[in-house]
Design a protein around this motif. Structure first.
Motif, PDB file in Angstrom:
ATOM      1  N   CYS A  74      44.460  29.459  36.290  1.00 38.54           N
ATOM      2  CA  CYS A  74      44.438  30.796  36.905  1.00 38.54           C
ATOM      3  C   CYS A  74      44.236  30.707  38.410  1.00 38.54           C
ATOM      4  O   CYS A  74      44.947  31.357  39.187  1.00 38.54           O
ATOM      5  CB  CYS A  74      43.342  31.641  36.270  1.00 38.54           C
ATOM      6  SG  CYS A  74      43.596  32.039  34.524  1.00 38.54           S
ATOM      7  N   TYR A  75      43.271  29.907  38.825  1.00 35.02           N
ATOM      8  CA  TYR A  75      43.003  29.794  40.253  1.00 35.02           C
ATOM      9  C   TYR A  75      44.135  29.067  40.985  1.00 35.02           C
ATOM     10  O   TYR A  75      44.423  29.378  42.149  1.00 35.02           O
ATOM     11  CB  TYR A  75      41.679  29.081  40.492  1.00 35.02           C
ATOM     12  CG  TYR A  75      40.484  29.991  40.368  1.00 35.02           C
ATOM     13  CD1 TYR A  75      40.150  30.874  41.386  1.00 35.02           C
ATOM     14  CD2 TYR A  75      39.680  29.969  39.226  1.00 35.02           C
ATOM     15  CE1 TYR A  75      39.061  31.714  41.271  1.00 35.02           C
ATOM     16  CE2 TYR A  75      38.580  30.811  39.105  1.00 35.02           C
ATOM     17  CZ  TYR A  75      38.271  31.685  40.131  1.00 35.02           C
ATOM     18  OH  TYR A  75      37.196  32.517  40.025  1.00 35.02           O
ATOM     19  N   SER A 119      36.477  35.393  41.453  1.00 34.74           N
ATOM     20  CA  SER A 119      37.573  36.028  40.720  1.00 34.74           C
ATOM     21  C   SER A 119      37.681  37.504  41.093  1.00 34.74           C
ATOM     22  O   SER A 119      38.794  38.038  41.249  1.00 34.74           O
ATOM     23  CB  SER A 119      37.369  35.866  39.206  1.00 34.74           C
ATOM     24  OG  SER A 119      36.200  36.548  38.763  1.00 34.74           O
ATOM     25  N   MET A 127      43.092  37.147  37.264  1.00 39.61           N
ATOM     26  CA  MET A 127      41.663  36.995  37.511  1.00 39.61           C
ATOM     27  C   MET A 127      40.815  37.517  36.355  1.00 39.61           C
ATOM     28  O   MET A 127      39.615  37.241  36.296  1.00 39.61           O
ATOM     29  CB  MET A 127      41.280  37.689  38.816  1.00 39.61           C
ATOM     30  CG  MET A 127      41.791  36.972  40.059  1.00 39.61           C
ATOM     31  SD  MET A 127      41.138  35.270  40.249  1.00 39.61           S
ATOM     32  CE  MET A 127      42.401  34.283  39.421  1.00 39.61           C
ATOM     33  N   ALA A 156      40.429  34.444  34.250  1.00 41.72           N
ATOM     34  CA  ALA A 156      39.626  33.533  35.069  1.00 41.72           C
ATOM     35  C   ALA A 156      38.150  33.903  34.994  1.00 41.72           C
ATOM     36  O   ALA A 156      37.284  33.035  34.842  1.00 41.72           O
ATOM     37  CB  ALA A 156      40.107  33.568  36.517  1.00 41.72           C
ATOM     38  N   SER A 157      37.851  35.209  35.075  1.00 40.86           N
ATOM     39  CA  SER A 157      36.457  35.651  35.045  1.00 40.86           C
ATOM     40  C   SER A 157      35.798  35.390  33.699  1.00 40.86           C
ATOM     41  O   SER A 157      34.574  35.266  33.608  1.00 40.86           O
ATOM     42  CB  SER A 157      36.377  37.141  35.380  1.00 40.86           C
ATOM     43  OG  SER A 157      36.991  37.923  34.361  1.00 40.86           O
TER      44      SER A 157
END
Length: 394
Positions: A222-223, A284, A374, A377-378
């Motif tokens: 994701c990042y 995120s 995000m 991701a979070s």
């Protein structure tokens, strides 16, 4: 954890930072002259894209094997071998593009470059994680900041070389040779192998079957998409979204790089104070908010504010993911290899997918995908917390 500040460890820290910077320098050296490669070979944009796939293929083939290569030849040996492959690949690419003007030869050089840079990347992250563990404080984001600084320097040199009309092959040869010598020397001060693993060997399970490693890989994916989307599309989004001159688009991307580098330089202080999971959760949120401001801000100045927030939010996910994968030094190489393989899929699959979406909804609006990413991701950042007992995921 025993904190070690022996001069040899500090020397290794400096050498690892230099190794990151040199990897970034060579990446920027390659991409800064791609317009010349395209013109010398008389390629269309699509044909150039096909040529560049050879580097991606080399990366895809070598990343899953990087862990075993590092375990067999050590991080220092792998960095040395990778730097030789990168230097040779750059030279062959330059000769193929501008001397013999034969695309297949340039493709062979790019393939070698892809293999070399991927194995080098995993090895320097493994070494960086070991230095971080021995120092007893977060430092990995600063190593990744060194990569960004190296890429900025490489881009600047590339601009000068192109403006002066220096042949691509000569540019690649000179920078590749200098970087190779410095990398071979810096790798010589990596931590000795016999001091690396003081723990008793445990029964091994493939890193690809470990839930924590896979979740960290998803987080890094994701990042990496957040970062890779900016690399590939941010300049175009500024230009298309606000009908600006090309230099304004380049300025927008430069602002992102500076913000991300600043986040990586200052992030370790916050990480050591608050811990990985809370900081990454905040990152995120910042990345999502920054992207939404950039897309829906309605004016160019507001968009640039969003780009700064986006860059800070994107800064820590990838390097902290590498650190988390290497929490257990015994399995660091295999886990970093697996996480890197998952993460780099974003750099390979992201650009064409965003391109297709951009054709449908516009380049600027397509960036909303980054904000959406995000959300997962979070939800995965908590996997980055150090295990209570090192290696407990085995």
């Amino acid at each position: 954890m025993t904190v070690t500040t022996a001069p040899s460890l500090l020397t290794t820290r400096t050498s690892v930072a230099l190794t990151f910077a040199l990897n970034g320098l060579l990446f920027a050296t390659l991409v800064s002259r791609l317009p010349d490669v395209r013109s010398e070979l008389d390629l269309s944009n699509s044909a150039l894209g096909l040529l560049l796939i050879s580097a991606s293929v080399g990366s895809v083939l070598s990343l899953p094997l990087a862990g075993r290569i590092i375990e067999r030849f050590t991080p220092a040996g792998t960095v040395r071998g990778g730097s030789v492959a990168v230097g040779a690949g750059l030279l062959v690419c330059g000769i193929g593009a501008t001397v013999v003007e034969w695309p297949p030869l340039a493709a062979v050089g790019l393939f070698a470059y892809g293999i070399g840079t991927s194995t080098w990347d995993v090895a320097m992250n493994v070494e960086g994680a070991e230095v971080e563990r021995r120092l007893g404080r977060t430092i990995m984001p600063r190593f990744h900041a060194a990569w960004s600084i190296g890429s900025i320097v490489g881009s600047g040199i590339g601009v000068v070389m192109a403006a002066l009309g220096v042949p691509v092959s000569l540019h690649y040869l000179v920078i590749g040779a200098v970087a190779l010598v410095l990398t071979l020397r810096s790798a010589g001060t990596f931590l000795p192998v016999e001091e690396r693993h003081e723990h008793q060997e445990r029964p091994r399970v493939s890193a690809w079957r470990e839930p924590r490693t896979l979740v960290i890989g998803l987080m890094v994916l994701c990042y990496a998409t957040v970062e890779g989307t900016a690399n590939d599309w941010l300049s175009l989004a500024v230009i298309d979204g606000y009908d600006t001159p090309h230099w304004v688009g380049v300025a927008g991307f430069s602002v992102f790089v500076v913000a991300m580098t600043a986040g990586r330089l200052t992030g370790p202080l916050v990480l050591d104070r608050l811990g990985r999971a809370p900081v990454l959760w905040a990152c995120s949120g910042l990345a999502a908010v920054g992207v939404l401001i950039a897309v829906y801000g309605g004016s160019l100045p507001v968009m640039f504010v969003g780009i700064v927030i986006w860059g800070v939010g994107a800064s820590l996910g990838f390097p902290v993911g590498m650190s988390a994968a290497a929490d257990d030094p015994v399995r660091a190489a295999a886990r970093v290899s697996a996480v890197a393989t998952i993460g780099y899929a974003a750099f390979l699959a992201g650009p064409p997918l965003l391109g297709m979406l951009g054709d449908a909804v516009g380049t600027l609006r397509a960036l909303v995908v980054v904000a959406v990413l995000m959300v997962p991701a979070s939800l995965t950042v908590f996997a980055a917390r150090p295990p209570a007992v090192s290696g407990s995921t085995d």
